[in-house]
Scaffold this motif. Structure first.
Motif, short mmCIF file in Angstrom:
data_model
loop_
_atom_site.label_atom_id
_atom_site.label_comp_id
_atom_site.label_asym_id
_atom_site.label_seq_id
_atom_site.Cartn_x
_atom_site.Cartn_y
_atom_site.Cartn_z
N ASP B 261 0.93 -1.36 0.00
CA ASP B 261 -0.01 0.05 -0.02
C ASP B 261 0.53 0.92 0.23
O ASP B 261 0.39 2.38 -0.30
N TYR B 308 3.68 4.71 6.55
CA TYR B 308 4.27 3.98 5.31
C TYR B 308 5.83 4.39 5.45
O TYR B 308 6.67 3.36 5.29
N ALA B 369 3.87 0.09 15.15
CA ALA B 369 3.44 -0.87 14.94
C ALA B 369 2.73 -1.76 14.89
O ALA B 369 2.04 -2.82 14.46
N PRO B 371 -2.03 -1.43 14.85
CA PRO B 371 -2.92 -1.02 14.39
C PRO B 371 -3.58 -0.49 15.93
O PRO B 371 -3.87 -1.06 16.76
N CYS B 373 -6.41 -1.06 17.93
CA CYS B 373 -7.54 -1.62 18.09
C CYS B 373 -7.99 -1.56 19.09
O CYS B 373 -7.92 -1.29 20.60
N LYS B 391 -14.89 4.02 17.60
CA LYS B 391 -15.53 3.65 16.46
C LYS B 391 -15.01 3.92 14.51
O LYS B 391 -15.01 4.25 13.80
N PHE B 392 -13.15 4.03 15.51
CA PHE B 392 -12.68 4.63 14.70
C PHE B 392 -11.37 3.33 15.07
O PHE B 392 -10.50 3.63 14.29
N MET B 393 -11.64 2.47 15.34
CA MET B 393 -10.87 1.82 15.66
C MET B 393 -10.70 -0.17 14.12
O MET B 393 -11.33 -0.62 14.81
N SER B 394 -10.42 0.84 13.48
CA SER B 394 -10.06 -0.04 11.38
C SER B 394 -8.96 0.93 11.32
O SER B 394 -9.39 2.20 10.37
N SER B 395 -8.07 0.25 10.52
CA SER B 395 -7.37 0.97 9.92
C SER B 395 -6.16 2.02 9.90
O SER B 395 -5.59 2.42 9.75
N TYR B 420 -4.83 7.74 10.32
CA TYR B 420 -4.46 6.09 8.89
C TYR B 420 -2.77 6.52 8.53
O TYR B 420 -2.27 7.16 8.47
N PRO B 421 -2.69 5.47 8.48
CA PRO B 421 -0.66 4.73 7.97
C PRO B 421 -0.15 6.43 6.72
O PRO B 421 1.06 5.90 6.78
#
Lengths: 436, 436, 436, 436
Positions: B261, B308, B369, B371, B373, B391-395, B420-421
């Motif tokens: 990505d 990244y 390192a 994510p 969660c 509700k922000f616990m993804s990606s 976000y990364p």
């Protein structure tokens, strides 16, 4: 050679169809420049910076760009020892002139908090003072060219005056608070719609295009012959009431009425009424105006419709739009009795009485059936002036007649405005035509 | 149950790692609210309205939204006879709380010239006065909940204070004039880079997560066990000088170093250096800062890099990034000696002397390192508070430690920031880790 | 060092949880390669070329790419005098390996009418013959590495066998004619849903990750300790019937249930049911399957849901998804009794009887709560093998257990599959978990 | 009323400028339909399904859609007891006729592996048999309308024959293997470029538009007067050699030459030469053709350029493009001596000798300066036939004269082709014009 470069002085200063006031160039310059500032009076400092979509620009940007035009086209080449106000403005306030190097990306004009409003007015004052000095040099070696460019710059400024009103209307629409530009109430609309007669014209081999020595843009020249088959035009633009009937007849849902590109657009954009219209829960239609939200005035000309919608409405009525040659040939035969920016109404109105039978100017720009192209014999100017009009001659449609936000001395029968067929933020309406 | 709803008063008001000043709630409220206004002192009216990208918000919006928070979470439910300042603000200044109905589209926050700056400050004064009245009701039936929500609101306001500095930096960057927020010169950087030692940790079964009664967000709880294999951490974040070596070694051109990505992102975005870096024609690198354009300070921590880039750098060096558990376990053992917003420097700096061996807090947020969660046993709160973090616990990836624009009493070892990364407009850097 | 490069032979060829058939490498190679061809038997020539979305690939591309893998990783480096079938295939059938130079853009795999299907099978025959020659060289200097790479290549081919079925299902779905891959009727579903018990586990300090000498991907290593708090898992995945209740309870309309990214996705995509579900005018729900359109089988596991939907369902039920460590720790204690590709059913089914209480393998891949990350101590391989798994470790979620289209000898408790949280075209379902 | 509905039989079957072969309708039907099949002979089954971009369609789709046209416009309304081949095809193979209900999304035409090629040919045979039965009913009550619609359907089929060659050329270009449609070598190009004379025309009040009873599309009517100022046209289209000079003079880098929309397009698309041109490392230019990659033939007409490029070249040369009226007025005075699809060359060639002085037809479609609009008095047909041409009259430009892939009996001086100004995959070139 284009009219723009012929005999620029006094004759250009006599606005067509107006009382023959003769201004000298210095007065003309002051009058137009001051009008830009006057338009800003109702605004808060914060209002000057908003760019509500890429097509629109912040008020502050209009004020600075029109000054950049004089600085770049006149002061830099012709005023010796001219010191620029800020060298970075050459990039910031160039609109699209590749000839003058780089320019700030159009969609990012609203991201510039600096220069501040105060600094922009200082920039204007700096340019105005220098222009005063330049115009005072009556024996300047380039006096003719200075005159021509000044007149062009003032017409350019008037175009931006119209855009300032158009753009602030859109900016306020994007704000759920729906601020009003004009807090005084607009004059009440007429009680009843006029029923204008249709005008029948014989056509034949006619002449269109700019004639005479007064100022006109290069795209209005040369005057040339065109052959018209017999035709008829509605005496006035289509009204909100007529357009509402189209909406209520499900005109937005019948693909047979729409051009292919148009159908794709109304589906993707979800259009079901003119821009700025909103239907309230009680079924009533309201419109965002420069005086805030107002009920739809059924007897006024419809505005803020795209070419696509104009063409679909015409097909629904079994008519068509006029070509620009048909429009100009007819309009040249009548006076200019509509409402312009000078009226202060800033909203389209129908004419009453006999004038309702030949309302060609003011109130709404009228979409024509004509794509914006070169006239036969047109010569695109070289250098930056060639970028003014010529490079936009693809995929746009011609509109005619001026609107309620056009300065009254900025319009003439040969004036060609042009926008993409999906454009709606202009005060754009239309009239019907048919073959005879 | 989450700490947020336990015993909210005095203990929460004792900032960790600080002198044990005990403020009452009214003073705490005034101190934090005033700090938001103080941050605006260097700004022109025009600066308050700019939204330079959808991730950022106008200063004016931050000022109003933080007030909306108190109005919505405290005044509406708990202050009898509270009259809202303007009902439309419930929509305009809600950020993303679905629980409270609609909200203005995030990318259009910059299109609101109204309310004006003056009106927004009047809104703040209105809310502050009402909050003063509410906080004065020591025998209010909901005194506990009022206390808890007020503390949450003030922490929320501090997050927005950080964003105000982050966002105005970005807004000024998008202006070719490159205005400076801070006109006084920033303190001179250090002469030489520290050479921090690596810290070796045994790991094993450790505890991480928030401990004690002081305020913390729900996402820091519950405190729980985690097993760590032996590891080592660099004593300080990677510096600009080290990062420049990566650039000069063509790190941005070697796909082997990058996540899939990440490679797609740097190619599509054209990244070849941190955000805000620009290489001049003489080869020198400069950075846009809150004090304007400055030469890259080789001994300061690199900032404005994405996850990244952090991960690619680490792979290039044969190392890795620490997990958030590793980071927290180590950081808890050291004091907070870095630079925060309170220092007024507003730009990352390296520590000198012994402190350079354990620079965990301030200066730059550190990508981990990990994510973002739920912790084991995490319970997302119900209603609006559940929208705050859960509700922000993804990606998104966790960052730790606070930065040079974080208020000093707003950070703690267990604090979890997340982006976000690909995010770069935050003051984000990183440190290296390795297995032992 | 990763297991992949340790003692690759016989042990790797013993599929876990299976009868200990010992094949030699030549037989193993033939068996797996032939299976790819066998999967194509129901297809028309035209079916081999369709790419229905960028995530999917044409069948023909899968057949060629898996051959490219052997050609590039084994024949080019190790078979002297190997003549490539067509030099252009090195570019055309490289998937994403930057190490091997350029590759054809993924979204354009469906634009290649040539090579024809016949030519692709000739390519496969060419590679198979050369591989036969290579594998026959028992005294090759690189015999160990050849063995390891061959085993990797065959596991790679099995992944693509699963994708062939997944992708052709999607391709047929995009065709309004809804062709069926499997014309024989699928076995009738069970009459009634099982009511599996919940499994309670103590957790504590457990070990997860690949163990032993059999083949596993690098991302399953090293085996390491993890601390688990006491937890419980549903004995079987959520069924279509349970999921339908979520739909009917307006689960897709309640923002409180959804992660922020998820809510944005379901609104922009218009999701209101799993992929492949369609509600007919009589209210009945049908599903597109490899056997064509079929009524939704209420007792079968739900499949073709995204992580977002799995997480929303769990929140609706007051539960959560298991972490991958929780899943692996539990699944390792049970046998593999689900349905795999070998069953020929190619559609998820519930288990009956006691097996319904511990259905961990086959039928549907199960989303976990765990983002796809490095295990502690993970070493990304160097060169092309490092691109196999390591470079995808961002923004994806781990799935476990294999599905009804996974070859039965291709799964194990430590197997980590990974997709983006919005992915739905895989046979993806989920089970519930909770803290104890 | 449009010519399409007047006296449709024998006269329409007399192709203009051709030997007066009189075919009966059945023979005419068979001849045209067979030609579509003949064009497919060089193709592999896999080639029939490729859609390389939304503007193009798969060969299989062309074959089916042209059959759908006869089925929908003739067999359904007029052949009693006609049984459709497959009811789903009414949706699948409708192109864009809103009048006939839904249609499959255009960009997804390449996702249909079924119906297979064999089934599509069976569909054609089914339609052909039924059409044979219908055309044999000489006393059918609707015999006149059947005749008119059949002629329209055959002209429609010929348009798709041209598209089949245009689209397969593009599809093969998107394949790095660059397959050739035509394996036999194309005839060698001429040794030297002709130097055609300029044709001078007096203009004046002329007539353009379709004349006579032979078939023509509605958009060519009515024949009407137009006024032309004196002008001159180049005797032949611009050659590759002339265009190469424009490239080498950095024409693609000079914004002054380009329309505003054009400049934005060439920058965003990265255009620096015509479509299909590639410069090899030795500096030589090659072109992808239906006979595979070939060196650029300097003496042949340039093709696969957009209107934008044609207009920029003309401006660079100080000329302009002809209007469609100018073109038609001139072209009507000369014979049709260019190369059409019937020649089998399928690549533009210059004419030699005297013919080089008036090469108006065949080889390349010629962009004109005229937007595609209604002629004065044009009546868009009602119902589906109104969708054939009329709904595309916005934002497209007219091209004239046919190309090397146009059937020779499908062209006439009044024929109006139309594409968007950025279109390049057609065999489109242009000639220069100037005022006299």
């Amino acid at each position: 050679m284009c009219d723009l470069f012929k005999d620029p002085f006094a004759p250009r200063l006599k606005p067509m169809h107006q009382s023959p006031v003769r201004e000298n160039l210095t007065d003309y310059f002051a009058r137009v420049r001051n009008q830009s500032a006057a338009l800003c009076e109702p605004l808060e400092v914060e209002d000057f910076g908003i760019q509500s979509m890429p097509d629109a620009s912040p008020i502050k940007w209009h004020l600075a760009h029109t000054s950049w035009f004089f600085e770049t086209m006149l002061l830099q080449p012709y005023l010796s020892d001219y010191a620029s106000f800020n060298d970075a403005f050459a990039h910031l306030f160039n609109s699209y002139y590749e000839s003058f190097g780089t320019f700030h990306p159009r969609p990012e004009r609203g991201l510039l908090s600096r220069p501040t409003v105060k600094e922009v007015f200082a920039y204007r004052a700096h340019v105005d003072a220098a222009m005063g000095a330049l115009l005072a040099q009556e024996d300047h070696d380039n006096r003719d060219d200075i005159g021509m460019r000044t007149v062009l710059g003032l017409n350019h400024e008037q175009q931006h005056q119209e855009l300032m009103l158009t753009d602030i209307k859109h900016a306020f629409f994007k704000n759920p608070l729906r601020p009003a530009y004009r807090t005084a109430a607009a004059p009440a609309p007429a009680d009843s719609a006029p029923s204008p007669e249709w005008l029948t014209l014989d056509g034949g081999l006619v002449q269109i295009g700019h004639e005479g020595a007064a100022f006109a843009y290069d795209n209005e020249s040369p005057r040339h012959k065109a052959y018209l088959t017999p035709y008829a035009l509605a005496g006035a633009p289509v009204t909100n009431g007529e357009y509402l009937a189209f909406i209520e007849a499900d005109g937005y849902r019948d693909p047979d009425l729409w051009l292919s590109d148009a159908w794709a657009t109304i589906k993707s954009e979800g259009w079901c009424a003119p821009l700025y219209w909103e239907q309230r829960s009680d079924g009533d239609w309201w419109r965002h105006t420069l005086s805030g939200m107002q009920p739809v005035d059924l007897v006024a000309p419809v505005s803020h419709v795209s070419f696509y919608e104009a063409a679909a409405f015409a097909r629904w009525r079994g008519k068509r739009l006029p070509t620009e040659a048909e429009w100009e040939h007819a309009a040249s035969q009548f006076g200019r009795e509509g409402h312009f920016a000078d009226s202060g109404i800033l909203d389209p109105r129908s004419l009453q009485g006999d004038a309702a039978n030949h309302q060609f100017f003011g109130d709404v720009w009228e979409w024509t059936a004509s794509p914006y192209c070169e006239y036969p014999g047109y010569q695109r100017l070289s250098g930056p002036f060639g970028e003014y009009n010529g490079k936009f001659m693809s995929s746009q449609m011609v509109l005619r007649g001026g609107s309620c936000v056009t300065p009254s001395d900025h319009i003439r029968p040969s004036y060609r405005n042009f926008f993409y067929p999906q454009t709606r933020w202009q005060f754009s309406g239309f009239r019907l035509a048919e073959d005879r």
